[in-house]
Design a protein around this motif. Structure first.
Motif, PDB file in Angstrom:
ATOM      1  N   THR A  21       3.253   5.996  36.056  1.00  0.00           N
ATOM      2  CA  THR A  21       2.045   6.067  36.871  1.00  0.00           C
ATOM      3  C   THR A  21       2.382   5.762  38.331  1.00  0.00           C
ATOM      4  O   THR A  21       3.314   5.004  38.612  1.00  0.00           O
ATOM      5  CB  THR A  21       0.982   5.066  36.380  1.00  0.00           C
ATOM      6  OG1 THR A  21       1.504   3.748  36.493  1.00  0.00           O
ATOM      7  CG2 THR A  21       0.584   5.339  34.943  1.00  0.00           C
ATOM      8  N   PRO A  22       1.636   6.341  39.255  1.00  0.00           N
ATOM      9  CA  PRO A  22       1.927   6.108  40.673  1.00  0.00           C
ATOM     10  C   PRO A  22       1.629   4.673  41.125  1.00  0.00           C
ATOM     11  O   PRO A  22       2.073   4.257  42.165  1.00  0.00           O
ATOM     12  CB  PRO A  22       1.031   7.092  41.408  1.00  0.00           C
ATOM     13  CG  PRO A  22       0.236   7.816  40.406  1.00  0.00           C
ATOM     14  CD  PRO A  22       0.608   7.329  39.055  1.00  0.00           C
ATOM     15  N   ARG A  23       0.898   3.952  40.335  1.00  0.00           N
ATOM     16  CA  ARG A  23       0.557   2.563  40.683  1.00  0.00           C
ATOM     17  C   ARG A  23       1.499   1.630  39.927  1.00  0.00           C
ATOM     18  O   ARG A  23       1.368   1.434  38.716  1.00  0.00           O
ATOM     19  CB  ARG A  23      -0.890   2.274  40.293  1.00  0.00           C
ATOM     20  CG  ARG A  23      -1.354   0.937  40.766  1.00  0.00           C
ATOM     21  CD  ARG A  23      -2.867   0.843  40.655  1.00  0.00           C
ATOM     22  NE  ARG A  23      -3.311  -0.406  41.221  1.00  0.00           N
ATOM     23  CZ  ARG A  23      -3.731  -1.432  40.471  1.00  0.00           C
ATOM     24  NH1 ARG A  23      -3.783  -1.326  39.163  1.00  0.00           N
ATOM     25  NH2 ARG A  23      -4.104  -2.545  41.047  1.00  0.00           N
ATOM     26  N   TYR A  24       2.449   1.076  40.652  1.00  0.00           N
ATOM     27  CA  TYR A  24       3.427   0.177  40.031  1.00  0.00           C
ATOM     28  C   TYR A  24       2.848  -1.224  39.925  1.00  0.00           C
ATOM     29  O   TYR A  24       2.397  -1.801  40.898  1.00  0.00           O
ATOM     30  CB  TYR A  24       4.711   0.133  40.855  1.00  0.00           C
ATOM     31  CG  TYR A  24       5.396   1.462  40.994  1.00  0.00           C
ATOM     32  CD1 TYR A  24       5.971   2.074  39.892  1.00  0.00           C
ATOM     33  CD2 TYR A  24       5.461   2.112  42.212  1.00  0.00           C
ATOM     34  CE1 TYR A  24       6.600   3.302  39.999  1.00  0.00           C
ATOM     35  CE2 TYR A  24       6.088   3.337  42.332  1.00  0.00           C
ATOM     36  CZ  TYR A  24       6.654   3.927  41.227  1.00  0.00           C
ATOM     37  OH  TYR A  24       7.270   5.139  41.342  1.00  0.00           O
ATOM     38  N   THR A  25       2.853  -1.759  38.707  1.00  0.00           N
ATOM     39  CA  THR A  25       2.343  -3.112  38.499  1.00  0.00           C
ATOM     40  C   THR A  25       3.447  -4.069  38.071  1.00  0.00           C
ATOM     41  O   THR A  25       3.231  -5.266  38.003  1.00  0.00           O
ATOM     42  CB  THR A  25       1.243  -3.120  37.414  1.00  0.00           C
ATOM     43  OG1 THR A  25       1.778  -2.577  36.205  1.00  0.00           O
ATOM     44  CG2 THR A  25       0.049  -2.274  37.846  1.00  0.00           C
ATOM     45  N   ASP A  26       4.626  -3.536  37.790  1.00  0.00           N
ATOM     46  CA  ASP A  26       5.729  -4.347  37.317  1.00  0.00           C
ATOM     47  C   ASP A  26       7.029  -3.798  37.888  1.00  0.00           C
ATOM     48  O   ASP A  26       7.135  -2.603  38.168  1.00  0.00           O
ATOM     49  CB  ASP A  26       5.776  -4.295  35.778  1.00  0.00           C
ATOM     50  CG  ASP A  26       6.684  -5.342  35.170  1.00  0.00           C
ATOM     51  OD1 ASP A  26       7.210  -6.193  35.908  1.00  0.00           O
ATOM     52  OD2 ASP A  26       6.871  -5.310  33.943  1.00  0.00           O
ATOM     53  N   GLY A  27       8.010  -4.644  38.044  1.00  0.00           N
ATOM     54  CA  GLY A  27       9.289  -4.231  38.583  1.00  0.00           C
ATOM     55  C   GLY A  27      10.168  -3.495  37.593  1.00  0.00           C
ATOM     56  O   GLY A  27      11.167  -2.885  37.959  1.00  0.00           O
ATOM     57  N   GLU A  28       9.811  -3.540  36.341  1.00  0.00           N
ATOM     58  CA  GLU A  28      10.592  -2.904  35.276  1.00  0.00           C
ATOM     59  C   GLU A  28       9.721  -1.880  34.544  1.00  0.00           C
ATOM     60  O   GLU A  28       8.496  -1.969  34.556  1.00  0.00           O
ATOM     61  CB  GLU A  28      11.072  -3.950  34.262  1.00  0.00           C
ATOM     62  CG  GLU A  28      11.938  -5.048  34.853  1.00  0.00           C
ATOM     63  CD  GLU A  28      13.291  -4.555  35.304  1.00  0.00           C
ATOM     64  OE1 GLU A  28      13.833  -3.636  34.665  1.00  0.00           O
ATOM     65  OE2 GLU A  28      13.812  -5.069  36.308  1.00  0.00           O
ATOM     66  N   LEU A  29      10.372  -0.921  33.893  1.00  0.00           N
ATOM     67  CA  LEU A  29       9.641   0.026  33.061  1.00  0.00           C
ATOM     68  C   LEU A  29       9.133  -0.685  31.810  1.00  0.00           C
ATOM     69  O   LEU A  29       9.833  -1.522  31.245  1.00  0.00           O
ATOM     70  CB  LEU A  29      10.548   1.176  32.624  1.00  0.00           C
ATOM     71  CG  LEU A  29      11.064   2.103  33.717  1.00  0.00           C
ATOM     72  CD1 LEU A  29      12.059   3.087  33.127  1.00  0.00           C
ATOM     73  CD2 LEU A  29       9.920   2.837  34.380  1.00  0.00           C
ATOM     74  N   ASN A  30       7.921  -0.344  31.385  1.00  0.00           N
ATOM     75  CA  ASN A  30       7.447  -0.912  30.125  1.00  0.00           C
ATOM     76  C   ASN A  30       7.982  -0.057  28.974  1.00  0.00           C
ATOM     77  O   ASN A  30       8.576   0.998  29.182  1.00  0.00           O
ATOM     78  CB  ASN A  30       5.912  -1.034  30.112  1.00  0.00           C
ATOM     79  CG  ASN A  30       5.206   0.295  30.170  1.00  0.00           C
ATOM     80  OD1 ASN A  30       5.619   1.265  29.534  1.00  0.00           O
ATOM     81  ND2 ASN A  30       4.121   0.354  30.934  1.00  0.00           N
ATOM     82  N   LYS A  31       7.763  -0.503  27.765  1.00  0.00           N
ATOM     83  CA  LYS A  31       8.322   0.190  26.599  1.00  0.00           C
ATOM     84  C   LYS A  31       7.817   1.634  26.501  1.00  0.00           C
ATOM     85  O   LYS A  31       8.589   2.554  26.217  1.00  0.00           O
ATOM     86  CB  LYS A  31       7.994  -0.567  25.315  1.00  0.00           C
ATOM     87  CG  LYS A  31       8.636   0.059  24.100  1.00  0.00           C
ATOM     88  CD  LYS A  31       8.496  -0.802  22.875  1.00  0.00           C
ATOM     89  CE  LYS A  31       9.095  -0.092  21.690  1.00  0.00           C
ATOM     90  NZ  LYS A  31      10.170  -0.811  21.079  1.00  0.00           N
ATOM     91  N   GLY A  32       6.537   1.850  26.748  1.00  0.00           N
ATOM     92  CA  GLY A  32       5.972   3.197  26.680  1.00  0.00           C
ATOM     93  C   GLY A  32       6.609   4.129  27.698  1.00  0.00           C
ATOM     94  O   GLY A  32       6.895   5.287  27.407  1.00  0.00           O
ATOM     95  N   GLU A  33       6.849   3.621  28.907  1.00  0.00           N
ATOM     96  CA  GLU A  33       7.491   4.435  29.942  1.00  0.00           C
ATOM     97  C   GLU A  33       8.936   4.764  29.562  1.00  0.00           C
ATOM     98  O   GLU A  33       9.395   5.889  29.757  1.00  0.00           O
ATOM     99  CB  GLU A  33       7.458   3.704  31.282  1.00  0.00           C
ATOM    100  CG  GLU A  33       6.063   3.582  31.870  1.00  0.00           C
ATOM    101  CD  GLU A  33       5.983   2.624  33.034  1.00  0.00           C
ATOM    102  OE1 GLU A  33       5.091   2.836  33.891  1.00  0.00           O
ATOM    103  OE2 GLU A  33       6.778   1.667  33.106  1.00  0.00           O
ATOM    104  N   MET A  34       9.645   3.792  29.000  1.00  0.00           N
ATOM    105  CA  MET A  34      11.035   4.029  28.596  1.00  0.00           C
ATOM    106  C   MET A  34      11.124   5.087  27.501  1.00  0.00           C
ATOM    107  O   MET A  34      11.974   5.976  27.550  1.00  0.00           O
ATOM    108  CB  MET A  34      11.688   2.723  28.124  1.00  0.00           C
ATOM    109  CG  MET A  34      12.034   1.789  29.255  1.00  0.00           C
ATOM    110  SD  MET A  34      13.002   0.376  28.715  1.00  0.00           S
ATOM    111  CE  MET A  34      11.729  -0.722  28.146  1.00  0.00           C
ATOM    112  N   VAL A  35      10.229   5.005  26.520  1.00  0.00           N
ATOM    113  CA  VAL A  35      10.220   5.983  25.431  1.00  0.00           C
ATOM    114  C   VAL A  35       9.894   7.368  25.989  1.00  0.00           C
ATOM    115  O   VAL A  35      10.543   8.357  25.635  1.00  0.00           O
ATOM    116  CB  VAL A  35       9.208   5.572  24.332  1.00  0.00           C
ATOM    117  CG1 VAL A  35       8.984   6.697  23.338  1.00  0.00           C
ATOM    118  CG2 VAL A  35       9.688   4.316  23.612  1.00  0.00           C
ATOM    119  N   CYS A  36       8.912   7.438  26.874  1.00  0.00           N
ATOM    120  CA  CYS A  36       8.531   8.715  27.475  1.00  0.00           C
ATOM    121  C   CYS A  36       9.698   9.309  28.260  1.00  0.00           C
ATOM    122  O   CYS A  36      10.003  10.503  28.133  1.00  0.00           O
ATOM    123  CB  CYS A  36       7.317   8.517  28.382  1.00  0.00           C
ATOM    124  SG  CYS A  36       6.697  10.041  29.140  1.00  0.00           S
TER     125      CYS A  36
END
Length: 76
Positions: A21-36
């Motif tokens: 998502t264009p709105r970064y809320t965390d410095g790391e990728l979350n699990k869903g983003e990594m899987v995607c």
């Protein structure tokens, strides 16, 4: 090298736009983003492989298989 760089840049841009998502809320990728990202890169690589195989088979069928293994195409 230009082809590989172009492929990599297109893959990164495509998968980034799809998975993060264009709105970064965390410095790391979350699990869903990594899987995607993993799935997107895998699909992109598979398509690129199939396109390359198709181009090679058409070139071989047309009798233009190009230089043999180890040939640089530079006259060496």
């Amino acid at each position: 090298l230009d082809t590989i760089t172009d492929f990599f840049n297109r893959m990164v841009a495509s998968c980034h736009a799809k998975c993060i998502t264009p709105r970064y809320t965390d410095g790391e990728l979350n699990k869903g983003e990594m899987v995607c990202i993993d799935r997107c890169v895998s699909k992109y690589n598979e398509v690129q492989k199939k396109v390359g195989e198709k181009i090679q088979s058409r070139g071989a069928a047309a009798g233009g298989a190009g230089p043999g293994p180890g040939a640089s195409g530079l006259g060496f």
